[in-house]
Design a protein around this motif. Sequence first.
Motif, PDB file in Angstrom:
ATOM      1  N   LEU A 188       0.838  -1.200   0.000  1.00 25.63           N
ATOM      2  CA  LEU A 188       0.000   0.000   0.000  1.00 25.63           C
ATOM      3  C   LEU A 188       0.872   1.249   0.000  1.00 25.63           C
ATOM      4  N   GLY A 189       1.872   1.267   0.863  1.00 22.93           N
ATOM      5  CA  GLY A 189       2.763   2.421   0.928  1.00 22.93           C
ATOM      6  C   GLY A 189       3.474   2.668  -0.385  1.00 22.93           C
ATOM      7  N   ALA A 226       2.333   7.182  -6.406  1.00 24.46           N
ATOM      8  CA  ALA A 226       1.245   8.040  -6.894  1.00 24.46           C
ATOM      9  C   ALA A 226       1.517   9.503  -6.557  1.00 24.46           C
ATOM     10  N   VAL A 227       1.938   9.723  -5.312  1.00 24.07           N
ATOM     11  CA  VAL A 227       2.131  11.094  -4.859  1.00 24.07           C
ATOM     12  C   VAL A 227       3.349  11.743  -5.510  1.00 24.07           C
ATOM     13  N   ARG A 236       1.164  12.385 -14.703  1.00 24.20           N
ATOM     14  CA  ARG A 236      -0.146  11.774 -14.488  1.00 24.20           C
ATOM     15  C   ARG A 236      -1.205  12.858 -14.252  1.00 24.20           C
ATOM     16  N   GLY A 237      -2.449  12.480 -14.465  1.00 22.04           N
ATOM     17  CA  GLY A 237      -3.538  13.457 -14.381  1.00 22.04           C
ATOM     18  C   GLY A 237      -3.832  13.900 -12.962  1.00 22.04           C
ATOM     19  N   ARG A 257      -5.797  13.817  -5.824  1.00 18.48           N
ATOM     20  CA  ARG A 257      -6.532  12.929  -6.743  1.00 18.48           C
ATOM     21  C   ARG A 257      -5.721  11.674  -7.048  1.00 18.48           C
ATOM     22  N   ARG A 258      -4.459  11.841  -7.326  1.00 16.96           N
ATOM     23  CA  ARG A 258      -3.644  10.659  -7.652  1.00 16.96           C
ATOM     24  C   ARG A 258      -3.550   9.730  -6.447  1.00 16.96           C
ATOM     25  N   LEU A 259      -3.424  10.330  -5.267  1.00 14.92           N
ATOM     26  CA  LEU A 259      -3.329   9.525  -4.044  1.00 14.92           C
ATOM     27  C   LEU A 259      -4.598   8.700  -3.831  1.00 14.92           C
TER      28      LEU A 259
END
Lengths: 180, 180
Positions: free
Chosen positions: B71-72, B78-79, B85-86, B91-93
């Motif tokens: 998960l981490g 993502a962050v 990325r969009g 939002r990405r998180l």
Amino acid sequence: MTVAPALTERSTRAAEIVSVGRRILEEEGADALTMRRLAAAVGMQAPSLYKHFGTKRAVEAALIEHGLLELGTALHTAVSGGARRGGGPVRRLLTAYRAAALANPALYRLATAGPLPREDLAPGLEDWAGEPFFLATGDPSRAQALFAFAHGMVVLELDDRFMPGSDLRPAWEAGTRVFA
Amino acid sequence: MTVAPALTERSTRAAEIVSVGRRILEEEGADALTMRRLAAAVGMQAPSLYKHFGTKRAVEAALIEHGLLELGTALHTAVSGGARRGGGPVRRLLTAYRAAALANPALYRLATAGPLPREDLAPGLEDWAGEPFFLATGDPSRAQALFAFAHGMVVLELDDRFMPGSDLRPAWEAGTRVFA
DNA sequence: TGAACGAAGCTAACACAGTTAGCCGACGTC
DNA sequence: GACGTCGGCTAACTGTGTTAGCTTCGTTCA
């Protein structure tokens, strides 16, 4: 939709079992709510409980009804309580939610975590208990998001999942500001 | 703090037990993760498991480590994934959080619901897995609130607690807008 | 080379969980 | 007065985590 639905009718003996079960739940925690323990507390043997409830899940469903009724009552009065009380409806809703959940942690978990035995619940009860989130936000999606925030905060607090010793009021405040 | 902490070291046999346990968890659910079932799947008798793990909680702690690590990892990438990325970091998180949780529901629950056996976890792992929420918000309280929202959404979705058949994307979208 | 020892398996067993089967007494009804 | 249901009981079953105690094998050390 503003008056609470009636709970499932029960015989006096069944109602007594539920009441004793609730006391065990609050005073000794969820693990203590055992068929043998419950039966002993009500003055009978474990198998006799099955004369009143088909399964342990059914006993829990009866407890869940009480939990949803109390939680829903607290939220409805918070949301409908006019300008007399401080803050907007979202703030009042969240304050009431946290207070109601932390007042009876075991009952709250039983009522809101894990799968819900909908077929054993009084019809309309679940919807009614969740209605204040819609009333406070005016939008179904925002209501769901707000519910998720409140439930997440409570359950993470109960599970001691935040950094140990952290004051959670600012986090509730942040959520309140963001959703209001 | 940006590199993942090392997981607790284990003997090859212990690692095999954990790996088999994870497979059972994902393929057959949490209820199937039984000491006898796990032992059989790894080719031994249940009591022999206690030569490698002192208790079932310890086995679960090992699984939790894997869950937190994955998960981490998903949240950190993502962050830190730049403007390519969009959307913004929040939002990405949230997108990554939901995807990671729903990919392995049983492991997610094990890792995030119920009390955490912190003394059995690799040091720093919990903090590291939660760090992306701070990175995305820049504020501890907002981070906690955002975490609560994400966890609440996932756990309510897994428990099927929203009105049956409701599309949850608008709710995620509402939360995203509100926290971004 | 042989003795000692720890690691890692086994079987038997315990306490406790939910639950079922079958018996029995009390009570109300035709 | 017979009958049947309601609500209690005991005995027992399966499955859970866990412990005790035995054995076997490989390593280490005198």
